[in-house]
Design a protein around this motif. Sequence first.
Motif, PDB file in Angstrom:
ATOM      1  N   MET A   1       0.831  -1.207   0.000  1.00  0.00           N
ATOM      2  CA  MET A   1       0.000   0.000   0.000  1.00  0.00           C
ATOM      3  C   MET A   1       0.868   1.260   0.000  1.00  0.00           C
ATOM      4  O   MET A   1       0.520   2.251  -0.637  1.00  0.00           O
ATOM      5  CB  MET A   1      -0.920   0.007   1.217  1.00  0.00           C
ATOM      6  CG  MET A   1      -2.078  -0.943   1.104  1.00  0.00           C
ATOM      7  SD  MET A   1      -3.057  -1.087   2.600  1.00  0.00           S
ATOM      8  CE  MET A   1      -3.560   0.583   2.889  1.00  0.00           C
TER       9      MET A   1
ATOM     10  N   SER B   1       2.288   1.643  -3.595  1.00  0.00           N
ATOM     11  CA  SER B   1       1.239   1.767  -4.617  1.00  0.00           C
ATOM     12  C   SER B   1       1.542   0.967  -5.884  1.00  0.00           C
ATOM     13  O   SER B   1       1.263   1.401  -6.982  1.00  0.00           O
ATOM     14  CB  SER B   1       0.976   3.237  -4.957  1.00  0.00           C
ATOM     15  OG  SER B   1       2.051   3.789  -5.682  1.00  0.00           O
ATOM     16  N   LYS B   2       2.128  -0.201  -5.713  1.00  0.00           N
ATOM     17  CA  LYS B   2       2.335  -1.118  -6.833  1.00  0.00           C
ATOM     18  C   LYS B   2       1.327  -2.258  -6.726  1.00  0.00           C
ATOM     19  O   LYS B   2       0.962  -2.666  -5.642  1.00  0.00           O
ATOM     20  CB  LYS B   2       3.733  -1.736  -6.792  1.00  0.00           C
ATOM     21  CG  LYS B   2       4.858  -0.813  -7.073  1.00  0.00           C
ATOM     22  CD  LYS B   2       6.108  -1.652  -7.193  1.00  0.00           C
ATOM     23  CE  LYS B   2       7.210  -1.053  -6.359  1.00  0.00           C
ATOM     24  NZ  LYS B   2       8.390  -1.876  -6.297  1.00  0.00           N
TER      25      LYS B   2
ATOM     26  N   PRO C   1      -2.079  -3.050  -7.173  1.00  0.00           N
ATOM     27  CA  PRO C   1      -3.161  -2.899  -6.205  1.00  0.00           C
ATOM     28  C   PRO C   1      -4.007  -4.156  -5.995  1.00  0.00           C
ATOM     29  O   PRO C   1      -4.576  -4.343  -4.928  1.00  0.00           O
ATOM     30  CB  PRO C   1      -4.006  -1.766  -6.773  1.00  0.00           C
ATOM     31  CG  PRO C   1      -3.631  -1.672  -8.199  1.00  0.00           C
ATOM     32  CD  PRO C   1      -2.232  -2.180  -8.319  1.00  0.00           C
TER      33      PRO C   1
ATOM     34  N   ILE D   1      -2.875  -6.179  -2.998  1.00  0.00           N
ATOM     35  CA  ILE D   1      -3.199  -5.651  -1.671  1.00  0.00           C
ATOM     36  C   ILE D   1      -4.457  -6.349  -1.143  1.00  0.00           C
ATOM     37  O   ILE D   1      -4.505  -6.772   0.017  1.00  0.00           O
ATOM     38  CB  ILE D   1      -3.396  -4.121  -1.718  1.00  0.00           C
ATOM     39  CG1 ILE D   1      -2.086  -3.434  -2.113  1.00  0.00           C
ATOM     40  CG2 ILE D   1      -3.879  -3.595  -0.371  1.00  0.00           C
ATOM     41  CD1 ILE D   1      -2.236  -1.968  -2.429  1.00  0.00           C
TER      42      ILE D   1
ATOM     43  N   SER E   1       5.399  -8.396  -6.984  1.00  0.00           N
ATOM     44  CA  SER E   1       5.380  -7.025  -6.475  1.00  0.00           C
ATOM     45  C   SER E   1       6.758  -6.465  -6.157  1.00  0.00           C
ATOM     46  O   SER E   1       6.869  -5.322  -5.720  1.00  0.00           O
ATOM     47  CB  SER E   1       4.497  -6.955  -5.226  1.00  0.00           C
ATOM     48  OG  SER E   1       5.026  -7.794  -4.224  1.00  0.00           O
TER      49      SER E   1
END
Length: 171
Positions: A34, A37-38, A40, A43, A87
């Motif tokens: 988070m 911001s990679k 999404p 998450i 990620s």
Amino acid sequence: ITGFCNAVNFTDGLDSLLSGISAVVALTLGLLLMMSSKVPLLIGIYGIVCGSSLGFLLWNSFPARIFMGDTGALGIGMFFPAAALLSGQVWALVLCGMVFILEIASMMLQRYVFKYRRIRFGIENARANRVFRRAPLHHHYEEYGLHEVQVVTIFVVFTMICSVFAVVIGL
């Protein structure tokens, strides 16, 4: 991926050990994702893994009523490295999953030291001079007299400390 999967599988040896550690690791990796911001979608998947681990923890706390077994342990073991590779969180997974690495390292060390001593000094010497009383590491602490709940608590707290360290490095 295969090595980490086996390490996670070896960790599933006590009631609520793997589910407690998995919840902490999934929460930490989701938090780090988070912040960066990679990817999404991952998450949400980390949230699902964390929530399902916590839900399983309710049913699997000592004494266990149901068991995760190889199906759950190998699934979690494959998810963490695959998601970390997607990620770019491999080093964060190494820090957060230090318990997994210590568990597989204890198994490997026990095995190869035993083999060496058996070849070099004989089977009786190898049996008498083991590195750990029992491998993997969580069973070694049980042999020293710690209760199963104490071992799980120590390992989960250690995972939390490693996760805080990973978050601090991630900032």
